[in-house]
Design a protein around this motif. Structure first.
Motif, PDB file in Angstrom:
ATOM      1  N   SER A 186      14.114   5.671  89.153  1.00  0.00           N
ATOM      2  CA  SER A 186      13.769   4.262  89.289  1.00  0.00           C
ATOM      3  C   SER A 186      14.327   3.683  90.584  1.00  0.00           C
ATOM      4  O   SER A 186      13.636   2.963  91.315  1.00  0.00           O
ATOM      5  CB  SER A 186      14.303   3.479  88.089  1.00  0.00           C
ATOM      6  OG  SER A 186      14.030   2.108  88.211  1.00  0.00           O
ATOM      7  N   VAL A 187      15.588   4.015  90.895  1.00  0.00           N
ATOM      8  CA  VAL A 187      16.194   3.523  92.135  1.00  0.00           C
ATOM      9  C   VAL A 187      15.465   4.104  93.342  1.00  0.00           C
ATOM     10  O   VAL A 187      15.270   3.424  94.358  1.00  0.00           O
ATOM     11  CB  VAL A 187      17.688   3.887  92.189  1.00  0.00           C
ATOM     12  CG1 VAL A 187      18.326   3.322  93.443  1.00  0.00           C
ATOM     13  CG2 VAL A 187      18.410   3.351  90.965  1.00  0.00           C
ATOM     14  N   MET A 188      15.039   5.357  93.222  1.00  0.00           N
ATOM     15  CA  MET A 188      14.322   5.998  94.317  1.00  0.00           C
ATOM     16  C   MET A 188      13.025   5.266  94.634  1.00  0.00           C
ATOM     17  O   MET A 188      12.642   5.114  95.798  1.00  0.00           O
ATOM     18  CB  MET A 188      14.017   7.446  93.937  1.00  0.00           C
ATOM     19  CG  MET A 188      13.279   8.238  94.998  1.00  0.00           C
ATOM     20  SD  MET A 188      14.320   8.584  96.434  1.00  0.00           S
ATOM     21  CE  MET A 188      13.326   9.805  97.278  1.00  0.00           C
ATOM     22  N   GLY A 189      12.343   4.783  93.593  1.00  0.00           N
ATOM     23  CA  GLY A 189      11.106   4.041  93.810  1.00  0.00           C
ATOM     24  C   GLY A 189      11.322   2.810  94.671  1.00  0.00           C
ATOM     25  O   GLY A 189      10.577   2.559  95.627  1.00  0.00           O
ATOM     26  N   ARG A 194      11.758   0.233 100.355  1.00  0.00           N
ATOM     27  CA  ARG A 194      12.547  -0.412 101.406  1.00  0.00           C
ATOM     28  C   ARG A 194      12.729   0.484 102.625  1.00  0.00           C
ATOM     29  O   ARG A 194      13.101   0.024 103.693  1.00  0.00           O
ATOM     30  CB  ARG A 194      13.937  -0.797 100.880  1.00  0.00           C
ATOM     31  CG  ARG A 194      13.942  -1.827  99.770  1.00  0.00           C
ATOM     32  CD  ARG A 194      15.358  -2.344  99.534  1.00  0.00           C
ATOM     33  NE  ARG A 194      16.284  -1.275  99.238  1.00  0.00           N
ATOM     34  CZ  ARG A 194      16.645  -0.904  98.013  1.00  0.00           C
ATOM     35  NH1 ARG A 194      16.141  -1.524  96.962  1.00  0.00           N
ATOM     36  NH2 ARG A 194      17.510   0.081  97.820  1.00  0.00           N
ATOM     37  N   GLY A 195      12.533   1.797 102.447  1.00  0.00           N
ATOM     38  CA  GLY A 195      12.708   2.735 103.543  1.00  0.00           C
ATOM     39  C   GLY A 195      14.114   3.264 103.704  1.00  0.00           C
ATOM     40  O   GLY A 195      14.442   3.856 104.732  1.00  0.00           O
ATOM     41  N   ASP A 196      14.986   3.081 102.685  1.00  0.00           N
ATOM     42  CA  ASP A 196      16.356   3.577 102.797  1.00  0.00           C
ATOM     43  C   ASP A 196      16.661   4.664 101.758  1.00  0.00           C
ATOM     44  O   ASP A 196      17.787   4.811 101.301  1.00  0.00           O
ATOM     45  CB  ASP A 196      17.363   2.432 102.683  1.00  0.00           C
ATOM     46  CG  ASP A 196      17.213   1.650 101.375  1.00  0.00           C
ATOM     47  OD1 ASP A 196      16.460   2.101 100.494  1.00  0.00           O
ATOM     48  OD2 ASP A 196      17.852   0.598 101.246  1.00  0.00           O
ATOM     49  N   HIS A 197      15.646   5.438 101.379  1.00  0.00           N
ATOM     50  CA  HIS A 197      15.795   6.444 100.336  1.00  0.00           C
ATOM     51  C   HIS A 197      16.472   7.722 100.828  1.00  0.00           C
ATOM     52  O   HIS A 197      16.844   8.574 100.007  1.00  0.00           O
ATOM     53  CB  HIS A 197      14.432   6.800  99.743  1.00  0.00           C
ATOM     54  CG  HIS A 197      13.443   7.287 100.750  1.00  0.00           C
ATOM     55  ND1 HIS A 197      12.908   6.455 101.701  1.00  0.00           N
ATOM     56  CD2 HIS A 197      12.893   8.514 100.960  1.00  0.00           C
ATOM     57  CE1 HIS A 197      12.065   7.149 102.460  1.00  0.00           C
ATOM     58  NE2 HIS A 197      12.042   8.392 102.031  1.00  0.00           N
ATOM     59  N   TYR A 206      23.350   7.175  94.036  1.00  0.00           N
ATOM     60  CA  TYR A 206      22.327   7.137  92.988  1.00  0.00           C
ATOM     61  C   TYR A 206      21.782   8.504  92.585  1.00  0.00           C
ATOM     62  O   TYR A 206      20.999   8.590  91.630  1.00  0.00           O
ATOM     63  CB  TYR A 206      21.172   6.235  93.443  1.00  0.00           C
ATOM     64  CG  TYR A 206      21.601   4.801  93.614  1.00  0.00           C
ATOM     65  CD1 TYR A 206      21.894   4.006  92.516  1.00  0.00           C
ATOM     66  CD2 TYR A 206      21.756   4.248  94.880  1.00  0.00           C
ATOM     67  CE1 TYR A 206      22.301   2.689  92.657  1.00  0.00           C
ATOM     68  CE2 TYR A 206      22.154   2.923  95.035  1.00  0.00           C
ATOM     69  CZ  TYR A 206      22.426   2.162  93.927  1.00  0.00           C
ATOM     70  OH  TYR A 206      22.832   0.851  94.082  1.00  0.00           O
ATOM     71  N   TRP A 207      22.195   9.571  93.297  1.00  0.00           N
ATOM     72  CA  TRP A 207      21.758  10.913  92.911  1.00  0.00           C
ATOM     73  C   TRP A 207      22.934  11.839  92.639  1.00  0.00           C
ATOM     74  O   TRP A 207      23.087  12.335  91.515  1.00  0.00           O
ATOM     75  CB  TRP A 207      20.838  11.506  93.995  1.00  0.00           C
ATOM     76  CG  TRP A 207      19.429  10.998  93.912  1.00  0.00           C
ATOM     77  CD1 TRP A 207      18.881   9.995  94.640  1.00  0.00           C
ATOM     78  CD2 TRP A 207      18.402  11.458  93.026  1.00  0.00           C
ATOM     79  NE1 TRP A 207      17.572   9.793  94.272  1.00  0.00           N
ATOM     80  CE2 TRP A 207      17.244  10.683  93.288  1.00  0.00           C
ATOM     81  CE3 TRP A 207      18.341  12.444  92.056  1.00  0.00           C
ATOM     82  CZ2 TRP A 207      16.060  10.869  92.596  1.00  0.00           C
ATOM     83  CZ3 TRP A 207      17.145  12.644  91.354  1.00  0.00           C
ATOM     84  CH2 TRP A 207      16.024  11.862  91.628  1.00  0.00           C
TER      85      TRP A 207
END
Length: 240
Positions: A186-189, A194-197, A206-207
């Protein structure tokens, strides 16, 4: 359609639905019901928490109805660690990518449909405190989930009620620092939108931290629970 292909498709669908559901809950409270003008309004927060619990009940029902569909990589990882290599590889190579892709597409459609929706959870503290926060929250919820599936006697309602309240409580505890997400897909989406993945902050907080916490929770749970079961079996054998 094979069982594994069916699960991958449902993971994709449920992940897209999940990123929508949180936004829909907020819109129901603040725009449709107009309980409070501001997010800090007590009545609005109470109604939002009630709808959030109801939302988690809906997704728990959908998970049962789809015979294992999931929207959170940590859910499938915690069970995959206990399975064989083939199941683990299937989880990492197929199910988690489907959940990430579903979240990304869900967020993209959400932003295109409702441009004022915002940009999702962000890290509001330093990277080390953020990683510790997400790690501790993940460790707690994975341990609770394992306990519910292993030891607690009760039906669907009781287990879902305990799980939902636990997730909501942990989310509130971590919301000011990391968003209290406990869901890397969900955070990855939102991060992809936003372009900061691919930033160090996103990957670590978050991972890596949640995955390490999941491994630790599964290992700790096995260490503490399995000997108890074996002792019970041994005692029964001796008594016979």
């Amino acid at each position: 359609m094979g069982e594994r292909t069916r699960l991958v498709l449902w993971d994709f669908v449920l992940s897209a639905m999940w990123v929508w559901s949180g936004v829909v809950v907020r819109m129901l409270v603040f725009d449709v019901m107009q309980v409070g003008r501001h997010h800090g309004h007590l009545a609005a927060e109470i109604v939002k928490m009630g709808l959030s619990v109801a939302n988690m009940f809906v997704f728990a029902f959908l998970s049962n109805a789809t015979r294992g569909g999931a929207y959170n990589p940590l859910t499938v990882l915690s069970s995959a660690f206990s399975a064989g290599f083939r199941s683990f590889f299937y989880c990492v190579a197929a199910r988690i990518p489907a959940q990430v892709l579903g979240s990304i597409i869900g967020v993209k459609l959400l932003i295109d449909t409702i441009p004022e929706v915002g940009r999702g959870p962000r890290l509001n503290t330093d990277i080390h405190r953020g990683a510790l926060t997400e790690g501790l929250l993940t460790y707690a919820i994975v341990t609770i989930s394992l306990g519910l599936t292993t030891n607690l006697r009760g039906g669907f309602f009781m287990k879902t009620w305990i799980s939902s309240l636990s997730k909501l409580t942990l989310h509130i505890l971590g919301s000011d620092l990391t968003g209290g997400c406990m869901n890397p897909a969900s955070v990855m989406g939102w991060a992809y939108a936003r372009g900061d993945h691919i930033t160090k902050e996103h990957i670590l907080v978050y991972w890596i931290a949640p995955i390490e916490a999941t491994i630790l929770a599964v290992w700790t749970f096995k260490l503490l629970v399995q000997p108890v079961k074996q002792d019970k079996t041994a005692s029964k054998t001796k008594s016979d």
